[in-house]
Design a protein around this motif. Structure first.
Motif, PDB file in Angstrom:
ATOM      1  N   SER A   1      10.898  11.314  -0.381  1.00 47.11           N
ATOM      2  CA  SER A   1      10.183  11.652  -1.576  1.00 47.11           C
ATOM      3  C   SER A   1       8.548  11.707  -1.341  1.00 47.11           C
ATOM      4  N   GLY A   2       7.846  13.033  -1.513  1.00 37.63           N
ATOM      5  CA  GLY A   2       6.746  13.280  -1.393  1.00 37.63           C
ATOM      6  C   GLY A   2       5.951  12.668  -2.817  1.00 37.63           C
ATOM      7  N   GLY A   3       6.782  12.567  -3.721  1.00 40.36           N
ATOM      8  CA  GLY A   3       6.223  12.104  -4.962  1.00 40.36           C
ATOM      9  C   GLY A   3       5.689  10.546  -4.603  1.00 40.36           C
ATOM     10  N   ALA A   4       6.398   9.725  -3.950  1.00 36.73           N
ATOM     11  CA  ALA A   4       6.257   8.349  -3.770  1.00 36.73           C
ATOM     12  C   ALA A   4       4.810   8.549  -2.857  1.00 36.73           C
ATOM     13  N   THR A   5       4.377   9.486  -2.091  1.00 36.96           N
ATOM     14  CA  THR A   5       3.106   9.215  -1.415  1.00 36.96           C
ATOM     15  C   THR A   5       1.964   9.618  -2.367  1.00 36.96           C
ATOM     16  N   ILE A   6       2.395  10.721  -3.178  1.00 33.17           N
ATOM     17  CA  ILE A   6       1.293  11.098  -4.225  1.00 33.17           C
ATOM     18  C   ILE A   6       1.016   9.750  -5.132  1.00 33.17           C
ATOM     19  N   VAL A   7       2.014   8.956  -5.580  1.00 29.07           N
ATOM     20  CA  VAL A   7       1.637   7.673  -6.300  1.00 29.07           C
ATOM     21  C   VAL A   7       0.601   6.881  -5.464  1.00 29.07           C
ATOM     22  N   LEU A   8       0.832   6.695  -4.252  1.00 28.40           N
ATOM     23  CA  LEU A   8       0.151   5.728  -3.389  1.00 28.40           C
ATOM     24  C   LEU A   8      -1.135   6.384  -3.219  1.00 28.40           C
ATOM     25  N   GLY A   9      -1.424   7.724  -2.949  1.00 30.92           N
ATOM     26  CA  GLY A   9      -2.927   8.276  -3.003  1.00 30.92           C
ATOM     27  C   GLY A   9      -3.573   8.028  -4.343  1.00 30.92           C
ATOM     28  N   TYR A  10      -2.875   8.124  -5.386  1.00 32.21           N
ATOM     29  CA  TYR A  10      -3.473   7.857  -6.730  1.00 32.21           C
ATOM     30  C   TYR A  10      -3.853   6.433  -6.958  1.00 32.21           C
ATOM     31  N   LEU A  11      -3.108   5.311  -6.379  1.00 29.56           N
ATOM     32  CA  LEU A  11      -3.516   4.157  -6.531  1.00 29.56           C
ATOM     33  C   LEU A  11      -4.993   3.812  -5.681  1.00 29.56           C
ATOM     34  N   ILE A  12      -4.729   4.473  -4.423  1.00 31.35           N
ATOM     35  CA  ILE A  12      -5.831   4.183  -3.520  1.00 31.35           C
ATOM     36  C   ILE A  12      -7.183   4.722  -4.250  1.00 31.35           C
ATOM     37  N   GLU A  13      -7.257   6.280  -4.723  1.00 34.01           N
ATOM     38  CA  GLU A  13      -8.185   6.733  -5.398  1.00 34.01           C
ATOM     39  C   GLU A  13      -8.676   5.892  -6.555  1.00 34.01           C
ATOM     40  N   ARG A  14      -7.817   5.325  -7.347  1.00 27.67           N
ATOM     41  CA  ARG A  14      -8.285   4.645  -8.682  1.00 27.67           C
ATOM     42  C   ARG A  14      -8.853   3.482  -8.283  1.00 27.67           C
ATOM     43  N   GLY A  15      -8.182   2.527  -7.336  1.00 25.86           N
ATOM     44  CA  GLY A  15      -8.723   1.356  -7.109  1.00 25.86           C
ATOM     45  C   GLY A  15      -9.902   1.331  -6.150  1.00 25.86           C
ATOM     46  N   THR A  16     -10.197   2.350  -5.480  1.00 27.29           N
ATOM     47  CA  THR A  16     -11.609   2.693  -4.526  1.00 27.29           C
ATOM     48  C   THR A  16     -12.661   3.013  -5.230  1.00 27.29           C
ATOM     49  N   GLY A  17     -12.425   4.031  -6.336  1.00 29.86           N
ATOM     50  CA  GLY A  17     -13.181   4.908  -6.914  1.00 29.86           C
ATOM     51  C   GLY A  17     -13.855   6.060  -6.237  1.00 29.86           C
TER      52      GLY A  17
END
Length: 352
Positions: A187-203
């Motif tokens: 699932s490429g969707g799984a990696t999209i979620v991880l990228g979102y969490l990184i961006e949201r958490g790091t700003g």
């Protein structure tokens, strides 16, 4: 939340004679003969690091793509960026570990629903609420997801996800198919979620965070990241690097997160990434966004990042080896065969 950056480093490899780095000198002629006979059609680059030294490097001409856009002729070289496609997923997993090291993202045991209050309306199913970030990292989310169709097929979830305005909502809005953690579904969707969490958490944007905390410390200054129509970096497939720069990442992983004596990724996160989580396909296992297996002849473990078209970053700790393969066999049903043959017939026999 403040995040301290590792100090910038600069590093380059001098190429010794192949045998000084643990590679047979015959590898060059063997590869040339095989390529001329058509055995490795589509091969663009082969790079081997052995015992911390650039042991072998070859580039071959051939048609290519830049994230789906055809390039009629490409003179591949050590300075030309190449599509990594889903190798990007494995690098995003490294970035997640870096963000975790700085307490910017939640640990794998955390329930995903608890980290995404803005998407609570998509977690009404009790089974879906049991999904953890570890399930996302290991692609065992339990969601109904179809990515094993040709990319051109309109039912391919990867393709459909690229054309929506809210990709996180698209992924999390998929119905639950089974208990999270039970089965592996690519699932490429799984990696999209991880990228979102990184961006949201790091700003930071994913590309900026990667440049500051991974690429920059490794001396990589020319990374490219293909973007969605809305401008966001494509976390599942968009990264473009040179073979040498991808090898730098591989060597850092081989050295348990260290580069030139500086800590880039926590050592325990490297171990965590490479721990088998589930049987995947073709006798392989899957960790956290990394493929895992053993060499047939010796049983030595290897870790790898795979990408559409034949892109490979292969790390064999027992041989102190990092192998990079670039190719242009995008979307071909048998694209996996060429890297396997190249490893078994050319690369591994050349290891002294």
């Amino acid at each position: 939340m403040g995040i301290m950056s590792p100090p910038p480093l600069h590093f380059s490899w001098d190429m010794p004679r192949p045998e000084e780095a643990g590679i047979s000198p015959s590898i060059s002629s063997n590869l040339a003969k095989a390529f001329q006979s058509g055995e490795y059609a589509g091969l663009h680059a082969l790079l081997i690091v052995r015992n911390g030294k650039l042991a072998y490097e070859a580039y071959l001409p051939g048609e290519d793509e830049n994230w789906g856009h055809h390039i009629a002729s490409a003179d591949h070289s050590n300075s030309l960026n190449h599509d990594l496609r889903s190798v990007t997923k494995s690098i995003v997993a490294l970035l997640y570990g870096i963000a975790l090291m700085h307490n910017a993202v939640p640990p794998p045991a955390t329930n995903l629903a608890d980290t995404l209050p803005e998407y609570q309306h998509l977690f009404t199913d009790a089974l879906k609420r049991r999904m953890t970030i570890g399930h996302v990292l290991s692609m065992r989310m339990g969601l109904a997801w179809t990515e094993d169709l040709e990319y051109s097929n309109p039912l391919n979830d990867e393709r459909r996800m690229e054309h929506v305005t809210d990709r996180i909502a698209y992924v999390l809005g998929k119905p639950i198919a089974e208990k999270p953690g039970r089965r592996w579904t690519y699932s490429g969707g799984a990696t999209i979620v991880l990228g979102y969490l990184i961006e949201r958490g790091t700003g930071s944007s994913l590309q900026d965070f990667a440049q500051e905390h991974l690429f920059g410390p490794l001396g990589i200054i020319d990374a490219e990241w293909s973007r969605w129509p809305d401008g966001g970096a494509a976390a599942s497939s968009g990264l473009r690097l040179t073979a040498r720069n991808l090898a730098r990442i591989g060597q850092m992983v081989l050295d348990k997160g260290l580069w030139n004596g500086s800590r880039i990724v926590a050592a325990d996160w490297i171990v965590t990434l490479m721990r088998p989580r589930v049987d995947a396909e073709a006798g392989l296992q899957y960790g956290y966004q990394w493929w895992l297996g053993r060499l047939a002849a010796s049983g030595k473990r290897w870790f790898a990042a795979y990408g559409n078209g034949g892109q490979r970053l292969i790390i064999v700790p027992g041989l102190k080896a990092v192998v990079v393969i670039f190719a242009g066999n995008y979307n071909a049903a048998d694209q996996w065969k060429m890297p396997v043959k190249l490893m078994s017939r050319i690369v591994l026999p050349a290891m002294l």
